[in-house]
Design an enzyme around this catalytic site. Sequence first.
Site, short mmCIF file in Angstrom:
data_model
loop_
_atom_site.label_atom_id
_atom_site.label_comp_id
_atom_site.label_asym_id
_atom_site.label_seq_id
_atom_site.Cartn_x
_atom_site.Cartn_y
_atom_site.Cartn_z
N ARG A 101 -13.83 62.85 -10.01
CA ARG A 101 -12.46 62.70 -9.36
C ARG A 101 -12.79 61.75 -8.10
O ARG A 101 -11.82 61.65 -7.12
CB ARG A 101 -11.90 63.88 -9.04
N ASN A 102 -14.12 61.36 -7.65
CA ASN A 102 -14.34 60.77 -6.58
C ASN A 102 -14.03 59.14 -6.72
O ASN A 102 -14.78 58.41 -7.58
CB ASN A 102 -15.91 61.08 -6.15
N ALA A 103 -13.06 58.66 -6.28
CA ALA A 103 -12.80 57.06 -6.31
C ALA A 103 -13.91 56.34 -6.05
O ALA A 103 -14.12 55.21 -6.62
CB ALA A 103 -11.47 57.09 -5.60
N LYS A 104 -14.65 56.76 -4.93
CA LYS A 104 -15.86 55.99 -4.54
C LYS A 104 -16.76 55.77 -5.58
O LYS A 104 -17.49 54.69 -5.72
CB LYS A 104 -16.53 56.60 -3.20
N ASP A 159 -25.18 63.80 -11.29
CA ASP A 159 -25.45 64.89 -10.27
C ASP A 159 -26.60 64.38 -9.18
O ASP A 159 -27.47 63.91 -9.58
CB ASP A 159 -26.13 66.07 -10.88
N GLY A 175 -21.10 62.58 2.12
CA GLY A 175 -22.02 63.50 2.15
C GLY A 175 -23.08 63.41 3.24
O GLY A 175 -22.31 63.37 4.59
N ASP A 216 -24.84 60.97 3.94
CA ASP A 216 -25.02 59.39 4.45
C ASP A 216 -25.21 59.31 5.95
O ASP A 216 -26.25 58.43 6.43
CB ASP A 216 -24.04 58.45 3.95
N HIS A 256 -29.66 55.54 -4.58
CA HIS A 256 -30.27 56.39 -5.50
C HIS A 256 -29.31 56.24 -6.79
O HIS A 256 -29.73 56.14 -7.69
CB HIS A 256 -30.38 58.13 -5.30
N ARG A 257 -28.01 56.32 -6.49
CA ARG A 257 -26.93 56.15 -7.46
C ARG A 257 -27.07 54.85 -8.25
O ARG A 257 -27.14 54.80 -9.34
CB ARG A 257 -25.50 56.74 -7.12
#
EC number: 3.6.1.66
Length: 205
Positions: free
Chosen positions: A12-15, A76, A160, A162, A187-188
């Site tokens: 649900r995280n638009a980012k 995750d 988070g 960051d 990482h992502r």
Amino acid sequence: MPEAVRLLVASRNAKKLKELRRVLEAAGVSGIDLVGLDEVPPFPEAPETAASFEGNALAKARDGAAATGLPCVADDSGLEVDALNAMPGVLSARWSGGHGDDAANTALVLAQLSDMPDERRGAAFVSACALVVPGGDESVVRGTWPGTIAREPRGDGGFGYDPVFVPEGESRSAAQLTPEEKDAASHRGRALAQLVPAIAALAGS
């Protein structure tokens, strides 16, 4: 013009949706319509109880694919701090007790490292990304972004941990990078880039 393939992003995280969209655009992948959890009928989501990032990502992607019939990508991710034996790890989002309290989680990590010298503040962001196609393939990949933990938060971008994470070779925190700089190194971003060929194959591109 063939219809775009709908790909569920189990978030649900638009980012996160924007990040995957930017990664696909940068790779020249078209014909994919990304949808978030808020755009599909609700379904029971399994708790993130696996001992690894890969296990949690696969569980989320399998749930999403089974419930919607759409191919589903899930991630995750978290922070592994060397001096904390690679914790918070899979507990990153709830390190301070509550879930998703970024400020409290970050403050706790800083407190736990308060007397650590600079050379012992090594850390890495880790992301496992899974892609599950209903009745088809499953793939899971891992991206790692090494760096160190700063002594205080800097910057107001990102989310988070960051603001306290300084990537290797950088003087700025992850929260001070532009979205494009972060995508290229994060990482992502590194994990999602490994999924691009499988996602492109869904669209036949």
